[in-house]
Design an enzyme around this catalytic site. Structure first.
Site, mmCIF file in Angstrom:
data_model
loop_
_atom_site.group_PDB
_atom_site.id
_atom_site.type_symbol
_atom_site.label_atom_id
_atom_site.label_comp_id
_atom_site.label_asym_id
_atom_site.label_seq_id
_atom_site.Cartn_x
_atom_site.Cartn_y
_atom_site.Cartn_z
ATOM 1 N N GLU A 109 -7.506 8.088 7.031
ATOM 2 C CA GLU A 109 -7.754 8.623 8.368
ATOM 3 C C GLU A 109 -8.347 10.037 8.376
ATOM 4 O OE1 GLU A 109 -4.206 8.164 10.712
ATOM 5 O OE2 GLU A 109 -4.370 5.978 10.746
ATOM 6 N N ARG A 118 0.840 -1.188 0.000
ATOM 7 C CA ARG A 118 0.000 0.000 0.000
ATOM 8 C C ARG A 118 0.878 1.242 0.000
ATOM 9 N NH1 ARG A 118 -3.194 2.809 4.960
ATOM 10 N NH2 ARG A 118 -4.136 4.475 3.721
ATOM 11 N N GLU A 169 -3.353 -0.491 8.213
ATOM 12 C CA GLU A 169 -2.217 -0.018 9.012
ATOM 13 C C GLU A 169 -2.249 -0.695 10.372
ATOM 14 O OE1 GLU A 169 -1.374 4.138 9.533
ATOM 15 O OE2 GLU A 169 -2.014 4.627 7.491
ATOM 16 N N HIS A 224 -3.251 11.030 1.469
ATOM 17 C CA HIS A 224 -2.722 10.653 2.779
ATOM 18 C C HIS A 224 -2.108 11.902 3.427
ATOM 19 C CE1 HIS A 224 -1.052 7.176 5.331
ATOM 20 N NE2 HIS A 224 -0.783 8.293 5.977
ATOM 21 N N ASN A 226 -7.251 1.038 10.272
ATOM 22 C CA ASN A 226 -5.934 1.332 10.844
ATOM 23 C C ASN A 226 -6.062 1.252 12.362
ATOM 24 O OD1 ASN A 226 -5.312 1.921 8.200
ATOM 25 N ND2 ASN A 226 -4.998 4.113 8.524
ATOM 26 N N TYR A 236 -3.890 0.865 16.128
ATOM 27 C CA TYR A 236 -2.604 0.909 16.809
ATOM 28 C C TYR A 236 -2.682 0.597 18.303
ATOM 29 C CZ TYR A 236 -0.456 2.752 12.587
ATOM 30 O OH TYR A 236 0.011 2.892 11.307
#
Length: 424
Positions: free
Chosen positions: A174, A84, A384, A129, A316, A318
């Site tokens: 995002e 990606r 992500e 992005h 995504n 985290y």
């Protein structure tokens, strides 16, 4: 939940996708090379004044613009099946419009796509992005309703230029981060501070821009190119700070509505914002003396346009937070105050690098389950996820290895299909 106490035995299913994710500004460098126009990140970093750590810039970054062959070697060495990356809008269209097209930018991305396909690696291409052309930002950027159509024309240009070879498109990465940290807190480019008002208008325009681009692809390119289009959404998982507290349980629901639901609910459910989000902002707005809610409204026609505009769910993830109720009745307008929720990091969770990024692999599994149950059981692609260490990272990388082992174990307990992308 402790994955280490009894790690599952598993085999990766056929078609399991191994990928890596990058973005143009973070890796390319060549910020003004070969006709590229400035982006908001070029401007933000060059202004200095402590806005970026040690006044660093992406002028050189990883040098991928001139060292793509080395990147390709790494991709092949890792055995990736998918890669990606994002297109630099201002490298392709220096002023953000098709009035001037940079052929050297087209050649650069064609080279990447062709090399990936020649080596059996599927490209996933992100249109935006974080790096809006400065020329578009000068006209208002995401704060301007006109940017919806400007982005749609950029998307159409990319579909037309690269679409015969790209089968997976992501419109915006995002949008939550762009809106809150770029246009409310001003911590990232373009550095605008408009708390509680501009943040929602920016999000509103990004949702409409995404939906328009999705329809453009499906109306003009889908039949011939056979690709898919989505939007990449970020979210923490959230647990109640006190599991027995009803107020904390309700705060978790608000936290998830404002973080993931803000963009997922319109796209995957009914074209409109989550009811919790709407009621919270409306109530807060009245308390603060506003005549109307600070959250913009979609028209009926816009809701019909937005609903269902994703061919898969891009996540995504985290970290995870523990959330407790926090009464913010007497604070000034802000997206944080609107939530009446305080997100806290459990001190028992390991933090190997960046202070906000605690390692919580089981949170990803719970978030995947929440998405499948809440958003109509979509195909989920993890676009992500990762592990942060502060430079210089140790050569003994056992922490990273253990992180990936735990994370993959959690995913594969119930969600093998999440990472099984179809071939290009």
């Amino acid at each position: 939940m402790d994955s280490l106490s009894n790690p599952p035995s598993f085999q990766f299913p056929a078609g399991f996708a191994w990928g890596a994710s990058t973005s143009a500004y973070q890796i390319e460098g060549g910020w003004d090379a070969d006709g590229k126009g400035p982006s908001v990140w070029d401007t933000f970093c060059h202004q200095g004044g402590g806005r970026v750590f040690q006044n660093q810039t992406g002028d050189v970054a990883c040098g991928s613009y001139t060292q793509w062959e080395d990147d390709l070697k790494c991709i092949k060495q890792l055995g990736l099946t998918h890669y990606r990356f994002s297109l630099s809008w201002s490298r392709l269209l220096p002023d953000g419009t098709t009035g001037f097209i940079n052929q050297k930018g087209i050649a650069y991305y064609n080279r990447i796509i062709d090399d990936l396909l020649a080596n059996g690696i599927c490209p996933l291409v992100t249109l935006y992005h974080f790096d809006m052309p400065q020329a578009v930002e000068n006209q208002g950027g995401w704060r301007s309703d006109k940017t919806v159509e400007i982005f749609n024309e950029y998307a159409r240009f990319c579909f037309d230029t690269f679409g015969n070879k790209v089968k997976f498109w992501i419109t915006i990465n995002e949008p939550h981060v762009v809106a809150e940290y770029g246009y409310e807190q001003g911590l990232i480019a373009p550095g605008v501070t408009d708390p509680g008002i501009g943040v929602y208008h920016v999000g509103h325009n990004m949702i409409k821009a995404h939906a328009k681009a999705w329809h453009t692809y499906h109306l003009l390119f889908k039949e011939k190119q056979h690709g898919q289009v989505s939007i990449s959404l970020d979210s923490d998982w959230a647990e109640p700070f006190d599991p027995s507290s009803v107020k904390d349980q309700e705060a978790v629901q608000r936290y998830l509505a404002f973080n993931l639901g803000w963009f997922a609910h319109p796209v995957f459910i009914n074209g409109d914002y989550p009811p919790l989000m709407k009621s919270q902002i409306s109530s807060k707005s009245k308390q603060q003396g506003f005549m109307d809610s600070r959250l913009p409204e979609f028209t009926d026609e816009e809701m019909k346009m937005i609903q269902g505009t994703a061919d898969f769910f891009c996540l995504n993830y985290y970290t995870t937070r523990k959330v407790k109720h926090q009464d913010s009745s007497h604070t000034k307008p802000s997206i944080k105050a609107d939530q009446d929720a305080d997100a806290i990091q459990d001190p028992s969770w390991p933090v190997p690098g960046i202070e906000w990024l605690a390692v919580v692999p089981w949170g990803l599994r719970k978030l995947l389950k929440f998405i499948k149950d809440t958003f109509k059981d979509p195909e989920i692609y993890i676009t992500e996820n990762g592990f942060a260490q502060i430079d210089p990272a140790p050569l003994d990388d056992s922490q990273r290895w253990e992180y990936f082992r735990q994370t993959l174990s959690e995913i594969l307990k119930d969600f093998c299909s999440c990472l099984c992308l179809p071939p290009c």
